[in-house]
Design a protein around this motif. Structure first.
Motif, PDB file in Angstrom:
ATOM      1  N   VAL A  97     -25.990  72.242  34.293  1.00 49.39           N
ATOM      2  CA  VAL A  97     -26.177  73.633  34.699  1.00 49.39           C
ATOM      3  C   VAL A  97     -26.718  74.515  33.571  1.00 49.39           C
ATOM      4  O   VAL A  97     -27.821  75.040  33.652  1.00 49.39           O
ATOM      5  CB  VAL A  97     -24.844  74.232  35.212  1.00 49.39           C
ATOM      6  CG1 VAL A  97     -25.055  75.653  35.668  1.00 49.39           C
ATOM      7  CG2 VAL A  97     -24.289  73.391  36.348  1.00 49.39           C
ATOM      8  N   VAL A 112     -24.670  82.860  35.898  1.00 51.99           N
ATOM      9  CA  VAL A 112     -24.178  81.515  36.192  1.00 51.99           C
ATOM     10  C   VAL A 112     -22.729  81.367  35.728  1.00 51.99           C
ATOM     11  O   VAL A 112     -21.885  80.839  36.457  1.00 51.99           O
ATOM     12  CB  VAL A 112     -25.077  80.457  35.526  1.00 51.99           C
ATOM     13  CG1 VAL A 112     -24.378  79.113  35.469  1.00 51.99           C
ATOM     14  CG2 VAL A 112     -26.379  80.331  36.296  1.00 51.99           C
ATOM     15  N   ARG A 150     -30.165  74.509  31.879  1.00 51.80           N
ATOM     16  CA  ARG A 150     -31.311  74.869  32.697  1.00 51.80           C
ATOM     17  C   ARG A 150     -31.496  76.365  32.816  1.00 51.80           C
ATOM     18  O   ARG A 150     -32.499  76.817  33.352  1.00 51.80           O
ATOM     19  CB  ARG A 150     -31.150  74.239  34.078  1.00 51.80           C
ATOM     20  CG  ARG A 150     -30.969  72.732  33.932  1.00 51.80           C
ATOM     21  CD  ARG A 150     -30.686  72.051  35.227  1.00 51.80           C
ATOM     22  NE  ARG A 150     -31.682  72.353  36.241  1.00 51.80           N
ATOM     23  CZ  ARG A 150     -31.666  71.835  37.448  1.00 51.80           C
ATOM     24  NH1 ARG A 150     -30.722  70.984  37.776  1.00 51.80           N
ATOM     25  NH2 ARG A 150     -32.572  72.154  38.316  1.00 51.80           N
ATOM     26  N   VAL A 151     -30.535  77.145  32.358  1.00 49.58           N
ATOM     27  CA  VAL A 151     -30.696  78.597  32.462  1.00 49.58           C
ATOM     28  C   VAL A 151     -30.745  79.285  31.100  1.00 49.58           C
ATOM     29  O   VAL A 151     -30.914  80.493  31.037  1.00 49.58           O
ATOM     30  CB  VAL A 151     -29.580  79.239  33.310  1.00 49.58           C
ATOM     31  CG1 VAL A 151     -29.716  78.814  34.753  1.00 49.58           C
ATOM     32  CG2 VAL A 151     -28.219  78.901  32.777  1.00 49.58           C
TER      33      VAL A 151
END
Ligand SMILES: Nc1ncnc2c1ncn2[C@@H]1O[C@H](COP(=O)(O)OP(=O)(O)OP(=O)(O)O)[C@@H](O)[C@H]1O
Ligand SMILES: Nc1ncnc2c1ncn2[C@@H]1O[C@H](COP(=O)(O)OP(=O)(O)OP(=O)(O)O)[C@@H](O)[C@H]1O
Ligand SMILES: CC(C)C[C@H](N)C(=O)O
Ligand SMILES: [Mg+2]
Ligand SMILES: [Mg+2]
Lengths: 349, 394, 234, 238, 287
Positions: E82, E97, E85-86
């Motif tokens: 997770v 997130v 990727r941000v």
């Protein structure tokens, strides 16, 4: 010989649609149920908060996690106006905007010294400090909170007129008034932000967003711009906070300064919808409302879904849902592009 | 008859207050299955332990679900926004599980100015008040040999401000009963350090600790007190040790902590819905849920008893004024005791809206596994039997 | 061929900086790439080292496509870079800066801490200083030493003389033959044409994202370079 | 004198990038600056525009001390600049880039700036691309945009940083013509350039920088003839 | 005497905050990640330890030791699947997130463990104290403080004396150039988050032994942890300890004046430091 235009076909269509919507919105209480009016009140106030946060973060690059400070101080100022000064609640809402302004000035002075993540945390701490200080204001109930006295809620400016107009009970008239005020606020705020973008300041904001150094070198005062954006957002957030708590009629520091309700969900709305556009918060608030209505009775599962959607959108559509839509269709409902029309100019886009 | 009567019920099913709501499903099922429950529909909304949300869902119950009567319980954080909303909307509400002062005074515009307080038209509340707490607590302490010096832990929340209020809180009553209160001041919930309070209590030579404390804060306080060598003879607090699970988290240090008791398996009252005695209600709940009984079970149950009773007497169940009138005329004995808004024992300003249920005192006693709540003080409600005597901590 | 680019293109967002660049570097060779500011020299270096990722076939290492690999993977194949602007790690000391160059690729070869200190003796004295506390020239030495620590087959040097005094430039360029002697091929990117031609076997000249001249360093005339640089004959 | 620098110095840590520079530029002059890479030419511009503040010394513009004045104030006083590495507002169109510069650099309403901007676009051969988003421009057009945007601020003093680099001969000639035209309107110009023939066909004086120091200033012919300059600057033997 | 006691208790409280903040400091320092789920991750780890204690009858210490590799793996996965990727220049995507993660964790725990207050039993240690003459201090706070120091010493050793630590610092300075050194920044980030989760487990152990916890309690201390990290300066672990101590001491002194001021005083100390030193007490050369 040369002309500047910002008009596009989609823009004109939007303008007409918006105008029709506003008129319909004004007339709505004549036909809609109270439930619908209240849902719309919720949607409109959240949309206002979202547009304002978008103004800060999306246009001004100021990622604040402390907007609940202005919601809370606005709401408390409104209560103070009613309870301590005996003002009519409608006028007391204006006091909420003023109080937010007064808080915003020292806040900006402090927070503008900080950058990026530090700014975010700094604004959050200031909101906490405000909450803790308000919680010591014993006259307004301290940590317990307080309620609007009934003589105040039953005497709100204009409700008599509304009762006569629609033949409804007092409580329903209050809802309608609050709804109209929310409609006014959202139109003024959204319209104001749109106008801002189409004004000189809009160019300046876009320039600063693209390249601060270059913006300064063409005479844009990036610092003043930040101040302006921050103060405008604070005042309008304060007004919205006052309006929200006029409708609730009860306040407590935890409720008025709730970081989840007034900032986290608002960030959710903006980012899910698409930051940096006027359309984004509108899409976001619809998604948020639909989720809430459909799932709120499932308690923790609702919140878990909300969390998972936030994660999923960031992973798969980092520009938000509107970003996805406009990338596919090239659609801009609120055009801000200034186009030069005249001889020798290529079509371009 | 046609349409069923709609009851709205706002309850903190998730979030930190969820313990209050754990018997919701059980009690509502029992209510709807009972003879009296047949004509009712209960619409439950989760407040998520969030006062904003509580007000919102109350509104939606009134407006969208068009309920006839609202029921609410579980601390002022939940009752007050709901009651305020109902009052503003002109919808009758029966509320419980909050001492009446934070409920009544906390809903007034200016809590500091008694002259401005006004009664409500649609909001009715039954529980007990701080005067009962004072009677019960001092009754317990008088069973011990102490110097009468009491230290108070009052947070800056609805309960804490009401309990700690120098004029309307515990202080005047304790003074009158011969105890003196040291109150270091309001603290914020979820504080991580209670050194200031421990030092203040030590300096004042305090032998009794009281207050209304949330469980994590009490654990923090109690550990620090012991670590810093502060050893009171009695610790009698509300909220923190309401649930047996919270007491269990204290381990041995939970033994002989004391608290007020508003309902227990040994209360000598019966349900008007199911005919169960308190003991049977508690046992049935434990059998069906596998969890120990807790005090809110009786009160959640009683809310539906009162609702059934009121709606059974009302002339027109669709008229708010008629329902409010019927509530005011209530006179019944529920599983938590007598409920009648007759003004008994309540000061004039609140007499219309507040009714009091009996209160006794209990002490947690460690047994082989878990703890037992033993009633040790019942002077103000002798119909509830005491099963032991107050024991000192040291 | 040690390294080859085929119709290499690269963009920054919508802005295209390279338009089909073909260059080759043979093992042990020294190649110079020259061109004006913004010609795309650094972009070419970034594309080769995987800082900018491309289609696999656009960059070949010993015939294998590496255009889509990450810079770490490219580096582990033996392609090290001295980036434009030196890019030392300010949180690391000089010695740590050197060590980090070799810690992810441990292959036998002529270069290790001692060898680098021998090449640039001043660094041994300053080994415990923060990398950024050095003079520009010393920093450049660290950057070169850091790249050498992995014993690369190919060393890419992006404007290693930029902003340095002539004496220092002399010292740094003096190191390059020693690097070649260790067996590595070298690509030097330079704006200083004289410097570049002095060390290179072959030269590519770039302009606006394209190669405009390919020549042997020994043969090339000033006229040719000027034309390649500025588009037309002077 | 439109601009005067007195003993101006700037260091980045131990690196002295501008070393005690003193120079005065009369109104209407075109001054060229040359010097090797890293000599401190762009830094000198940054000092004049206020993007960088000096450690020592004094800067005067139009007779006013602007040593500490912020960049945007100097723009409004009439200092316009182009960046060596083009820095367009990439999300805005070419026209909007100019409009921003005009509206803030000169101050005024957008609507009043339209013709002026269009004229500048025409002069810099960008008119065709007026409505193109700047982020998609080629290098050449970016350089043109740098010049156009600087002009749009309505400068009295125009600072140009390597705007001819990488242009073809034809483009270069056109550019020289444009700059001459601007100069003819009595705008003062300071121009950093490596393309000497272009530079020398415009400027009246040439200043040579090396290691942040002024090592020569005078008529272009004299400067180009000096041995020192030929050695230091034209490292490639001529 | 009373002031000395207040000071000592404040310092010990600072140890707790530093322990909460150490993991945050690590990820914030290395990848500028504002992790809003940090508090909930601590609570999550506390439940993990609790499972070990109640289900398998382990001692809390052993349970925590066993929970550490589990949490490391969890952190690794979280980062790889997770967070990596941000991450980027924009702080918003990771902010949202981790907010989402926080909500998911809180409500997932609520479903799994109910809202009951829980506690990791520490037996007689809970009330034990040490008489140091002038002041009496609890054994548990002392252990907490010692663990905070131990964690920071260990992390510092890792940071400054190992190749991995070198890679951490290099990646933190400049991701692109670190890539040129053969370092995969995403892998480094995953390891860093894994290690942060190990520290989180240690914090969870003390959180759970010190007072009650329930699924909703995570965010309450998050803000103190952030304050401690920022007061200390980005990437400085000793700075984080100093930050924790400053907040702790400010809180106890504030409370000594009036308990109303306890939490406020901590925040005000933070604001004061930020006014004087906007980049914290021990900032790095570059941010
Ligand atoms: N990160 C970036 N984003 C956008 N454009 C870039 C970026 N880096 C370089 N460019 C642009 O790409 C083009 C080629 O740049 P590059 O750095 O490759 O040139 P160069 O030949 O190395 O020049 P120099 O001699 O100045 O180092 C230039 O127009 C430059 O402005
Ligand atoms: N912000 C900064 N921090 C540290 N050093 C800097 C900074 N800006 C410039 N420098 C250094 O200052 C020196 C002069 O830079 P400047 O850009 O002024 O050179 P220049 O003469 O314009 O060179 P060029 O011809 O390459 O454009 C260079 O060594 C550069 O690395
Ligand atoms: C808040 C109340 C419902 C709790 C009550 N004061 C008690 O003793 O626990
Ligand atoms: Mg380059
Ligand atoms: Mg330059």
């Amino acid at each position: 010989m040369y002309k500047l235009t910002t008009r596009t076909r989609a823009g004109t269509a939007t303008a007409i649609a918006v105008l029709v919507l506003i008129l319909a919105g004004l007339a709505l209480p004549a036909v809609a149920s109270r439930g619908a009016i209240q849902d719309l009140f919720f949607i409109l106030t959240m949309l206002t908060l979202a547009q304002l946060w978008n103004l800060l973060a999306g246009y001004g690059g100021l990622v604040s996690v402390g907007q609940q400070a202005f919601v809370g101080i606005g709401a408390y100022a409104m209560f103070a106006g009613v309870i301590l000064l005996g003002w009519n609640p409608v006028w007391a809402i204006l006091l909420g905007g003023l109080a937010a302004l007064v808080l915003a000035i020292p806040t900006a002075f402090f927070a503008f010294r900080l950058q990026g993540a530090y700014f975010a945390i700094g604004t959050w701490v200031i909101a906490e400090v405000t909450r803790l200080l308000i919680a010591q204001w014993k006259t307004l109930g301290g940590g317990t909170g307080t309620s609007l006295p009934r003589e105040a809620t039953s005497n709100i400016l204009g409700t008599d007129l509304i009762r006569a107009l629609f033949g409804v009970r007092e409580a329903a008239a209050r809802d309608i008034l609050a709804y109209w005020l929310a409609l006014l606020l959202v139109v003024v705020v959204t319209g104001g932000i749109y106008w801002l973008q189409r004004s000189r300041l809009g160019l300046a904001l876009a320039a600063v967003r693209d390249n601060v150094e270059a913006a300064r070198s063409v005479g844009v005062d990036a610092g003043r711009l930040k101040w302006a954006v921050f103060l405008i957002a604070a005042v309008a957030t304060g007004l919205t906070g006052a309006l929200i708590f006029l409708q609730t009629a009860r306040i407590s520091p935890d409720a008025a300064f709730a970081v989840t309700d007034w900032t986290a969900y608002v960030i959710f709305i903006v980012v899910i919808g698409g930051i940096g556009t006027i359309e984004g918060p509108i899409v976001g608030v619809i998604v948020f409302f639909v989720l809430r209505s459909a799932l709120a009775d499932y308690g923790s599962w609702y919140l878990m879904t909300l969390g998972l959607i936030a994660i999923a959108v960031m992973l798969f559509a980092p520009k938000g849902l509107w970003g996805l839509i406009s990338a596919r269709s090239g659609l801009h409902l609120f055009p801000v592009r200034r186009r030069l029309a005249g001889p020798k100019i290529e079509g371009g886009n | 008859q046609g349409a069923k009567i709609r009851l709205g019920y706002v309850s903190p099913q998730t979030g930190p207050l969820a313990g209050f709501a754990e018997s919701d499903a059980y009690n509502i099922k029992a209510f709807l299955a009972s003879e009296a429950g047949k004509n009712f529909e209960v619409i439950v909304k989760d407040s998520q332990s969030n006062p904003n949300r509580a007000a919102e869902v109350a509104k939606s119950l009134i407006v969208d679900d068009e309920i006839n009567l609202m029921l609410v319980g579980s601390t002022p954080e939940n009752t007050n926004p709901v009651a305020t909303t109902c009052e503003a909307e002109g919808v009758p509400v029966i509320s419980t599980m909050a001492p009446w002062q934070p409920w009544f005074i906390g809903q007034q515009g200016n809590p500091g100015d008694p002259a401005s307080w006004k009664p409500f038209e649609f909001a009715y509340h039954y529980f007990w008040g701080l005067e009962d707490i004072i009677a019960v607590y001092t009754g317990m302490w008088k069973q011990l040999d102490t110097n009468g010096k009491v230290g108070g832990l009052f947070p800056n929340d609805a309960d804490g401000n009401a309990w700690g209020d120098p004029k309307n809180g515990l202080k005047p009553g304790l003074d009158a009963a011969g105890f003196s209160l040291t109150d270091p001041g309001r603290y914020q919930n979820l504080s991580d350090d209670f050194t200031a309070q421990v030092n203040a209590f030590k300096a004042a030579n305090v032998e009794i600790v009281t207050g209304v404390v949330i469980p994590p804060d009490f654990t923090t306080f109690w550990n620090q007190a012991r670590q810093q060598g502060f050893k009171p003879k009695a610790v009698t607090v509300a909220k923190a040790i309401l649930f047996p699970q919270s007491v269990e988290t204290l381990g041995d240090a939970g033994n002989n902590l004391s608290s007020e008791v508003w309902w227990s398996a040994s209360h000598p009252f019966k349900s008007t819905l199911t005919g169960q005695s308190s003991a049977e209600l508690a046992a049935d709940y434990t059998a069906k849920s596998g969890r120990p009984w807790t005090q809110p079970i009786g009160f959640v149950h009683s809310l539906f008893e009162v609702a059934a009773n009121v709606m059974g007497r009302v002339s027109d169940p669709t008229k708010a004024e008629a329902i409010a009138e019927a509530i005011a005329a209530t006179d019944m004995t529920t599983v938590v005791g007598k409920v009648a808004w007759n003004g008994a024992g309540v000061p004039p300003f609140a007499a219309k809206n507040v009714c009091k249920t009996p209160l006794v005192g209990g002490q947690w006693r460690k047994k082989d596994s878990g703890f037992d709540l033993v009633i040790v003080e019942n002077a103000s409600a002798p119909e509830i039997p005491a099963a032991g005597k107050m024991e000192a901590l040291v | 061929m040690l390294l080859e680019t085929r119709a290499l293109t690269a963009s920054y967002g919508q802005f295209r900086a390279l338009f089909g660049v073909d260059i080759t570097v043979a093992a042990g060779e020294c190649v110079a790439i020259i061109g004006a500011n913004g010609a795309g020299k650094s972009t070419l270096m970034r594309s080769i080292t995987g800082v900018i990722r491309n289609e696999p076939g656009m960059v070949l290492h010993r015939g294998e496509p590496i255009g889509a690999l990450s810079s770490a993977e490219v580096m582990k194949r033996g392609i090290a870079m001295v980036p434009e602007g030196r890019k030392l790690f300010p949180s690391l000391t000089v010695e740590e800066n050197l060590l980090i160059g070799g810690q992810m690729r441990k292959v036998p070869g002529p270069w290790n801490l001692d060898a680098v200190y021998e090449l640039f003796p001043i660094l041994r004295e300053r080994r415990n200083n923060s990398g950024t506390a050095l003079s520009g020239g010393q920093q450049q030495m660290v950057a070169i030493g850091r790249a050498l620590m992995s014993n690369p087959e190919l060393l890419l040097c992006d404007e290693i003389s930029l902003g340095l005094a002539p004496v220092v430039i002399r010292d740094i360029y003096a190191a390059l033959p020693k690097v070649r002697a260790g067996g590595a091929a070298i690509v030097v990117v330079e704006q200083d044409i004289g410097k570049a031609l002095a060390v290179a076997d072959r030269v590519y000249c770039m302009m606006e994202g394209r190669v405009t001249l390919t020549a042997k360093a020994a043969d090339v005339s000033r006229q040719q370079i000027h034309a390649a640089y500025f588009g037309e004959a002077a | 004198m439109i601009l005067r620098l007195d003993n101006v110095s700037k260091s980045y840590g131990a690196l002295k990038v501008t070393d005690n520079v003193t120079v005065a530029v009369p109104r209407g002059e075109a001054l060229g600056i040359i010097g090797p890479n890293g000599a401190g030419k762009s830094t000198l511009f940054n000092l004049i525009t206020g993007n960088v503040l000096p450690n020592e010394g004094r800067i005067e513009f139009l007779g006013r001390d602007v040593t500490r004045a912020p960049a945007m104030e100097r723009v409004r006083m009439g200092v316009g600049r182009s960046f060596q590495i083009p820095q367009p507002f990439e999300g805005l169109t070419v026209f909007e880039n100019l409009l921003t510069a005009a509206a803030f650099g000169r101050g005024g309403r957008e609507a009043d700036m339209v013709d002026a901007c269009a004229h500048i676009l025409d002069e810099t051969e960008l008119l065709k691309k007026a409505n193109v988003v700047a982020g998609t421009l080629s290098l050449l057009d970016r350089k043109r945009l740098e010049l156009a945007r600087a002009l749009a601020t309505g400068p009295e003093l125009l600072l140009l940083d390597e705007i001819a680099g990488g242009l073809t001969e034809g483009e270069c000639k056109a550019l020289v013509a444009t700059i001459r035209a601007i100069h003819a309107r009595s705008t003062t110009i300071i121009w950093i350039e490596h393309v000497l023939h272009a530079l020398n066909s415009v400027v009246e004086r040439l200043l040579v920088l090396d290691f942040g120091r002024v090592i020569g200033i005078g008529a272009p012919d004299e400067i180009m003839a000096s041995r020192e300059v030929r050695e230091i600057y034209l490292g490639l033997e001529v | 005497m009373m002031w000395l006691d207040t000071l000592v208790q404040g310092i010990l409280l600072g140890g707790l905050y530093a322990l909460f903040a150490a993991g945050l400091s690590l990820v914030f320092g290395i990848m500028r990640l504002v992790n809003l789920a940090h508090g909930d991750l601590i609570v999550f780890a506390a439940y993990l330890v609790l499972i070990g204690v109640t289900l398998f009858g382990l001692s809390p210490w052993l349970a925590a030791l066993l929970a550490m590799p589990v949490m490391f793996a969890f952190g690794w996965l979280l980062q790889t699947a997770v967070l990596n990727r941000v991450l980027g220049k924009d702080i918003l995507p990771p902010l949202l997130v981790t907010f989402g993660l926080s909500v998911v964790l809180q409500n997932g725990l609520l479903e799994g463990f109910s809202a009951d207050s829980r506690r990791i039993p520490a037996g007689s240690l809970e009330g034990a104290s040490l008489d140091l003459g002038l002041v009496t201090v609890g054994v548990m706070p002392l252990l907490t403080f010692a663990s905070a120091i131990a964690a920071i010493v260990a992390l510092n050793a890792l940071f400054y004396h190992t190749a991995l630590g070198r890679a951490f610092r290099a990646t933190s300075d400049d991701v692109v150039t670190a890539g040129l050194m053969g370092i995969e920044p995403k892998r480094i980030f995953a390891i860093a988050t894994g290690i942060a989760m190990v520290v989180v487990t240690l914090a969870a152990l003390y959180l759970g032994m010190r007072a009650n916890f329930d699924p909703s309690i995570g965010p309450a201390r998050l803000i103190y942890a952030f304050e401690a990290v920022i007061i200390g300066g980005l990437g400085s672990l000793w700075g984080t300890l100093a930050g924790g101590v400053i907040i702790g001491v400010a809180q106890t002194f504030g409370a000594a004046v009036n308990p109303e001021w306890q939490i406020l005083a901590g925040h005000i100390a933070f604001l004061a430091v930020m006014l004087l030193k906007p980049r914290g007490l021990f900032p790095r050369a570059v941010d």
